[in-house]
Design a protein around this motif. Structure first.
Motif, PDB file in Angstrom:
ATOM      1  N   VAL A  68       0.721  -1.060   0.170  1.00 16.22           N
ATOM      2  CA  VAL A  68       0.146   0.101   0.127  1.00 16.22           C
ATOM      3  C   VAL A  68       0.848   1.282   0.065  1.00 16.22           C
ATOM      4  O   VAL A  68       0.527   2.109  -0.745  1.00 16.22           O
ATOM      5  CB  VAL A  68      -0.871  -0.021   1.168  1.00 16.22           C
ATOM      6  N   THR A  69       1.823   1.221   0.803  1.00 15.65           N
ATOM      7  CA  THR A  69       2.888   2.201   0.875  1.00 15.65           C
ATOM      8  C   THR A  69       3.442   2.616  -0.451  1.00 15.65           C
ATOM      9  O   THR A  69       3.500   3.883  -0.858  1.00 15.65           O
ATOM     10  CB  THR A  69       3.799   2.387   2.052  1.00 15.65           C
ATOM     11  N   LEU A  70       4.129   1.698  -1.168  1.00 12.02           N
ATOM     12  CA  LEU A  70       4.594   1.971  -2.482  1.00 12.02           C
ATOM     13  C   LEU A  70       3.691   2.370  -3.273  1.00 12.02           C
ATOM     14  O   LEU A  70       3.903   3.197  -4.058  1.00 12.02           O
ATOM     15  CB  LEU A  70       5.328   0.631  -2.965  1.00 12.02           C
ATOM     16  N   ALA A 166      -4.215  -6.944  -5.764  1.00 12.71           N
ATOM     17  CA  ALA A 166      -4.545  -6.092  -6.622  1.00 12.71           C
ATOM     18  C   ALA A 166      -6.109  -5.708  -6.370  1.00 12.71           C
ATOM     19  O   ALA A 166      -6.157  -4.631  -6.336  1.00 12.71           O
ATOM     20  CB  ALA A 166      -4.415  -6.503  -7.982  1.00 12.71           C
ATOM     21  N   ILE A 167      -6.828  -6.726  -5.956  1.00 15.22           N
ATOM     22  CA  ILE A 167      -8.115  -6.442  -5.360  1.00 15.22           C
ATOM     23  C   ILE A 167      -8.310  -5.496  -4.125  1.00 15.22           C
ATOM     24  O   ILE A 167      -9.031  -4.678  -3.899  1.00 15.22           O
ATOM     25  CB  ILE A 167      -8.847  -7.837  -5.243  1.00 15.22           C
ATOM     26  N   GLY A 251       1.032  -6.791  -7.585  1.00 15.93           N
ATOM     27  CA  GLY A 251      -0.395  -6.786  -7.458  1.00 15.93           C
ATOM     28  C   GLY A 251      -1.089  -5.355  -7.294  1.00 15.93           C
ATOM     29  O   GLY A 251      -1.814  -4.684  -7.624  1.00 15.93           O
ATOM     30  N   GLY A 252      -0.182  -4.658  -6.287  1.00 15.53           N
ATOM     31  CA  GLY A 252      -0.521  -3.546  -5.806  1.00 15.53           C
ATOM     32  C   GLY A 252      -0.377  -2.340  -6.677  1.00 15.53           C
ATOM     33  O   GLY A 252      -1.030  -1.503  -6.873  1.00 15.53           O
ATOM     34  N   ALA A 257      -2.142   1.329 -10.935  1.00 14.51           N
ATOM     35  CA  ALA A 257      -2.253   1.877 -12.226  1.00 14.51           C
ATOM     36  C   ALA A 257      -3.406   2.046 -12.836  1.00 14.51           C
ATOM     37  O   ALA A 257      -3.998   2.884 -13.453  1.00 14.51           O
ATOM     38  CB  ALA A 257      -1.414   0.969 -13.166  1.00 14.51           C
ATOM     39  N   PHE A 258      -4.300   0.736 -12.711  1.00 15.14           N
ATOM     40  CA  PHE A 258      -5.522   0.755 -13.278  1.00 15.14           C
ATOM     41  C   PHE A 258      -6.364   2.083 -12.557  1.00 15.14           C
ATOM     42  O   PHE A 258      -7.339   2.364 -13.229  1.00 15.14           O
ATOM     43  CB  PHE A 258      -6.074  -0.747 -12.917  1.00 15.14           C
TER      44      PHE A 258
END
Length: 281
Positions: A68-70, A166-167, A251-252, A257-258
């Motif tokens: 999350v931080t990145l 990612a979700i 995934g994050g 990006a999306f």
């Protein structure tokens, strides 16, 4: 280092400590005692995330997850000067929680290993080590032999971890976006993030135990190395110790990006008063 950053580091460490103590501790209780099934473990992760974010959110933003931080640093303008301090604090919190779990449960763990005929550090001992780090496939559900390994390849392990992370990160961005008028109010976002974590854990746990967080996996995994699991912790029985961390970060970033590429434009279309998109921190 500014004093305020130290306060934020302490908050991130405490929040991550709570997440790991509740969530990873629940896995340990489930495996070592048989006292919890999958859904209660998933709910314990939800409580860990919810309380961890509530405890740290006002001070640090409640990241409690390096992925999350990145993602926030790359896609939302979160200060890069805070990235390394946050991640260090998250890992320290996770490692301290793992030490607490081991300290309180070491006797119960030893008895479990005797009953299951497990020799710590040898092949098959990932069944007891899973009370700290994550393994694929889930040793408690699928097994620890070659037939079990054949059911979840290393590539599938990576893709599955990246997918669920990612979700999760997409959900974090969606639920905390100031431009999203359909999101819950700020004081309810941690609750819904926790529920999302519970759903993802319940869905993905049989495949790879659902890390979704480099600190949650690698921090306790490092501790388990020193607790006696050695090479069963790092590099692991399949050499995949790096997969939960790298896959969750990947995934994050995909989610970031999306979200930035699609939802940013959608929300800004309906928000003319605040043209600068940002995630509430």
């Amino acid at each position: 280092m500014q004093k305020s950053v130290i306060h934020e580091m302490i908050a991130e460490g405490i929040g991550t400590f709570i997440l790991v103590l509740f969530g990873v501790g629940a896995v340990a209780v489930s495996v070592w005692t048989g006292g919890l099934s999958l859904w209660p473990v998933a709910l314990m992760f939800a409580l860990g995330v919810t309380f961890g974010v509530y405890v740290s959110g006002k001070i640090s933003g409640g990241h409690i997850n390096p992925a999350v931080t990145l993602t926030l640093a790359i896609f939302t303008g979160f200060s890069w000067t805070k990235v390394a301090p946050y991640i260090i604090a998250q890992f320290i919190g996770a490692m301290l929680a793992a030490a607490a779990i081991y300290g309180f449960y070491s006797g119960i763990l030893a008895q479990f290993e005797i009953g299951a005929e497990i020799t710590r550090g040898l092949p098959g001992s990932q069944l007891s080590a899973m009370g700290f780090g994550t393994y694929a496939p889930n040793p408690a559900f699928i097994g620890t032999d070659e037939a079990a390994f054949a059911q979840v390849s290393l590539s599938k392990w990576f893709m599955s971890e990246a997918f669920v992370t990612a979700i999760l990160v997409f959900g974090v961005l969606f639920l905390t976006d100031q431009h999203n008028t359909s999101a819950p109010s700020a004081n309810l976002a941690p609750f819904f993030i926790g529920l999302l974590v519970a759903a993802l854990v319940a869905y993905e746990a049989p495949i790879s135990m659902t890390a979704m967080n480099p600190a949650r996996d690698l921090g306790p995994r490092i501790m388990s190395y020193f607790f006696g699991w050695g090479e069963m912790a790092i590099p692991g029985p399949r050499g995949g110790w790096w997969i939960p961390s790298v896959a969750s970060i990947a995934g994050g970033l995909v989610a970031g990006a999306f979200y930035r590429g699609f939802y940013r434009g959608v929300f800004e279309t309906y928000d003319t008063e605040q043209p600068e998109w940002e995630v509430e921190k």
